[in-house]
Design a protein around this motif. Structure first.
Motif, PDB file in Angstrom:
ATOM      1  N   ASN A  90       0.954  -1.082   0.192  1.00 21.21           N
ATOM      2  CA  ASN A  90       0.186   0.053  -0.011  1.00 21.21           C
ATOM      3  C   ASN A  90       0.894   1.313   0.014  1.00 21.21           C
ATOM      4  O   ASN A  90       2.176   1.271   0.529  1.00 21.21           O
ATOM      5  CB  ASN A  90      -0.994   0.089   1.246  1.00 21.21           C
ATOM      6  CG  ASN A  90      -1.921  -0.998   1.131  1.00 21.21           C
ATOM      7  OD1 ASN A  90      -2.259  -1.609   0.159  1.00 21.21           O
ATOM      8  ND2 ASN A  90      -2.339  -1.459   2.277  1.00 21.21           N
ATOM      9  N   SER A  91       0.462   2.220  -0.630  1.00 20.71           N
ATOM     10  CA  SER A  91       1.017   3.638  -0.607  1.00 20.71           C
ATOM     11  C   SER A  91       0.016   4.783  -0.606  1.00 20.71           C
ATOM     12  O   SER A  91      -1.004   4.674  -1.654  1.00 20.71           O
ATOM     13  CB  SER A  91       2.053   3.677  -1.763  1.00 20.71           C
ATOM     14  OG  SER A  91       2.482   4.948  -2.002  1.00 20.71           O
ATOM     15  N   THR A  92       0.080   6.132  -0.069  1.00 20.36           N
ATOM     16  CA  THR A  92      -0.592   7.207  -0.451  1.00 20.36           C
ATOM     17  C   THR A  92       0.538   8.121  -1.288  1.00 20.36           C
ATOM     18  O   THR A  92       0.200   8.370  -2.404  1.00 20.36           O
ATOM     19  CB  THR A  92      -1.190   7.727   0.873  1.00 20.36           C
ATOM     20  OG1 THR A  92      -2.129   6.848   1.462  1.00 20.36           O
ATOM     21  CG2 THR A  92      -2.006   8.756   0.309  1.00 20.36           C
ATOM     22  N   ARG A  93       1.343   8.550  -0.524  1.00 19.70           N
ATOM     23  CA  ARG A  93       2.215   9.456  -0.892  1.00 19.70           C
ATOM     24  C   ARG A  93       2.971   9.016  -2.149  1.00 19.70           C
ATOM     25  O   ARG A  93       3.159   9.827  -3.177  1.00 19.70           O
ATOM     26  CB  ARG A  93       3.141  10.122   0.299  1.00 19.70           C
ATOM     27  CG  ARG A  93       2.562  10.929   1.136  1.00 19.70           C
ATOM     28  CD  ARG A  93       3.017  10.696   2.609  1.00 19.70           C
ATOM     29  NE  ARG A  93       2.455   9.507   3.015  1.00 19.70           N
ATOM     30  CZ  ARG A  93       1.273   9.207   3.628  1.00 19.70           C
ATOM     31  NH1 ARG A  93       0.793  10.263   4.188  1.00 19.70           N
ATOM     32  NH2 ARG A  93       0.833   8.098   3.966  1.00 19.70           N
ATOM     33  N   THR A  94       3.679   8.043  -2.165  1.00 25.65           N
ATOM     34  CA  THR A  94       4.693   7.608  -3.035  1.00 25.65           C
ATOM     35  C   THR A  94       4.066   7.450  -4.543  1.00 25.65           C
ATOM     36  O   THR A  94       4.601   7.903  -5.365  1.00 25.65           O
ATOM     37  CB  THR A  94       5.648   6.574  -2.438  1.00 25.65           C
ATOM     38  OG1 THR A  94       6.036   6.824  -1.169  1.00 25.65           O
ATOM     39  CG2 THR A  94       6.808   6.342  -3.355  1.00 25.65           C
ATOM     40  N   ARG A 138       7.326  -0.972  -5.630  1.00 21.78           N
ATOM     41  CA  ARG A 138       7.295  -0.873  -4.353  1.00 21.78           C
ATOM     42  C   ARG A 138       7.058  -2.511  -4.074  1.00 21.78           C
ATOM     43  O   ARG A 138       6.229  -2.939  -4.528  1.00 21.78           O
ATOM     44  CB  ARG A 138       6.459  -0.071  -3.688  1.00 21.78           C
ATOM     45  CG  ARG A 138       6.041  -0.566  -2.112  1.00 21.78           C
ATOM     46  CD  ARG A 138       5.415   0.525  -1.342  1.00 21.78           C
ATOM     47  NE  ARG A 138       5.956   1.646  -1.057  1.00 21.78           N
ATOM     48  CZ  ARG A 138       5.681   2.606  -0.159  1.00 21.78           C
ATOM     49  NH1 ARG A 138       4.317   2.720   0.330  1.00 21.78           N
ATOM     50  NH2 ARG A 138       6.291   3.796  -0.088  1.00 21.78           N
ATOM     51  N   HIS A 148      14.444   3.208   0.695  1.00 22.87           N
ATOM     52  CA  HIS A 148      13.501   3.996   0.039  1.00 22.87           C
ATOM     53  C   HIS A 148      13.942   5.316  -0.538  1.00 22.87           C
ATOM     54  O   HIS A 148      14.015   6.360   0.284  1.00 22.87           O
ATOM     55  CB  HIS A 148      12.241   4.349   1.155  1.00 22.87           C
ATOM     56  CG  HIS A 148      11.094   4.753   0.749  1.00 22.87           C
ATOM     57  ND1 HIS A 148      10.831   5.371  -0.665  1.00 22.87           N
ATOM     58  CD2 HIS A 148       9.802   5.211   1.525  1.00 22.87           C
ATOM     59  CE1 HIS A 148       9.534   5.672  -0.808  1.00 22.87           C
ATOM     60  NE2 HIS A 148       8.945   5.701   0.387  1.00 22.87           N
ATOM     61  N   GLN A 152      12.230   8.642  -1.026  1.00 23.99           N
ATOM     62  CA  GLN A 152      11.796   9.422   0.265  1.00 23.99           C
ATOM     63  C   GLN A 152      13.139  10.283   0.888  1.00 23.99           C
ATOM     64  O   GLN A 152      13.094  11.286   1.224  1.00 23.99           O
ATOM     65  CB  GLN A 152      11.567   8.310   1.109  1.00 23.99           C
ATOM     66  CG  GLN A 152      10.926   9.123   2.473  1.00 23.99           C
ATOM     67  CD  GLN A 152       9.661   9.746   2.678  1.00 23.99           C
ATOM     68  OE1 GLN A 152       8.677   9.498   2.030  1.00 23.99           O
ATOM     69  NE2 GLN A 152       9.768  11.077   2.991  1.00 23.99           N
ATOM     70  N   PRO A 171       7.951  11.072   7.418  1.00 25.76           N
ATOM     71  CA  PRO A 171       7.545  10.638   5.966  1.00 25.76           C
ATOM     72  C   PRO A 171       6.199  10.039   5.550  1.00 25.76           C
ATOM     73  O   PRO A 171       5.643  10.161   4.502  1.00 25.76           O
ATOM     74  CB  PRO A 171       8.514   9.337   5.830  1.00 25.76           C
ATOM     75  CG  PRO A 171       8.499   8.534   7.256  1.00 25.76           C
ATOM     76  CD  PRO A 171       8.455  10.008   8.017  1.00 25.76           C
ATOM     77  N   GLY A 172       5.418  10.050   6.840  1.00 23.84           N
ATOM     78  CA  GLY A 172       4.165   9.475   6.648  1.00 23.84           C
ATOM     79  C   GLY A 172       4.074   7.998   6.376  1.00 23.84           C
ATOM     80  O   GLY A 172       5.109   7.530   5.597  1.00 23.84           O
TER      81      GLY A 172
END
Ligand code: CP
Length: 317
Positions: free
Chosen positions: A62-66, A115, A145, A148, A273-274
């Protein structure tokens, strides 16, 4: 030993890790990212540098930002973007990683953003694609990462201007954190003279000092006079067994509150980083407070990812 992310000209072929990434390439990425931002640092230009290229976002975690900022970055570079939905892909029918990638290459992918929960997955893919295909590691297990870390370096340079005079503290679950590992390599490569890690013993890798950091187990000691506070997320999904007594206990000793932040320099910046666990790693009054640059990190991430992708697409064959 040959650096697997550089070509024979010493240029970036893939971005897999900040470990061993030359300082000149890191600085080039940061300088290039700055050209995509307006003077205030918040508007991002659209340019035709990846026109006609296809970028495949392949996220097995899962990822939101990246994932989203890679998509925005690729679109701002005028690339065609394909987001592979792993949940509904043939991976769920038993297809191997290499077969999935081979099929996407047959669809003329020029660049993969990957990812994966397994450390080394992006390196593995990079070893098997054609020389004109590029792989960007968007987070592999607890290993690396790199984008990031580079957007974090961009953020630090934006607010602090230089690296050579900084004291930086990384706080929390260093053991399971690919972000921390990539930050440590980037900070030391760019010349930060004092990098501290602050964590309970159970959340530190053995021999972490060998990475060139100073170890603290106490926030009161570790936060004194720091310029930059890098908070980490508790990586519960990577923890085998109970490494912490409770979330409340963790917050008491390692959560960033206004009182603890007052030990740092008066102009210290706070980063994360969230995704953030409010009330566990960081108090809301700090996350949303005057020292926080957490949302700037996200915006800068678009420009840094544009820089990386345009550098890869423009390199010599
Ligand atoms: N920082 C980070 O990697 O966030 P995501 O998991 O939302 O991409």
């Amino acid at each position: 030993m040959k650096n697997p992310q550089l070509n024979k000209h010493g240029e970036l072929q893939h971005l897999l890790t900040t470990e061993g990434l030359p300082a000149a390439i890191m600085r080039d990425i940061l300088d290039r990212a700055a050209t995509f931002l307006d003077a205030g640092g918040h508007e991002i230009k659209k340019v035709p540098l990846l026109h006609g290229k296809s970028v495949f976002n392949v996220f097995f975690e899962n990822s939101t930002r990246t994932r989203t900022t890679f998509e925005i970055a690729a679109k701002r570079l005028s690339a065609d973007v394909v987001n592979l939905n792993i949940g509904s892909s043939s991976t769920s029918k038993g297809e191997t990683l290499l077969d999935t990638v081979g099929n996407l290459c047959a669809m003329h992918a020029d660049m993969f953003v990957v990812r994966h929960a397994q450390s080394g997955a992006a390196h593995f893919i990079a070893r098997h694609v054609a020389p004109d295909v590029h792989v960007i590691n968007a987070g592999d297990g607890r290993h690396a990462h790199p984008t990031q870390a580079l957007l974090d370096m961009f953020t630090i340079r934006h607010y602090k201007k230089e690296f050579h005079n900084l004291r930086v503290a990384i706080i929390g679950d260093v053991l399971h954190s690919r972000v921390a590992r990539s930050q440590i390599h980037a900070l030391t490569t760019l010349g930060v003279p004092e990098v501290r890690v602050i964590a309970p013993k159970t959340l530190l890798p053995t021999m972490v000092e060998n990475l060139g950091v100073h170890v603290y187990h106490d926030m009161v000691q570790g936060l004194r006079e720091v310029d930059v506070v890098l908070m980490l997320r508790l990586q519960n999904e990577r923890m085998a067994g109970a490494l912490l007594p409770s979330a409340q206990e963790y917050f008491k000793y390692y959560g960033l509150t206004q009182e603890k932040l007052a030990l740092a320099k008066s102009d210290a910046i706070v980063m994360h980083p969230g995704p953030m666990n409010r009330g566990i790693e960081i108090d809301s009054s700090v996350a949303d407070g005057a020292h926080s640059v957490i949302l700037s990190q996200v915006t800068f991430g678009i420009a840094v990812r544009m820089a990386v992708m345009s550098m890869l697409a423009g390199k010599a064959q």
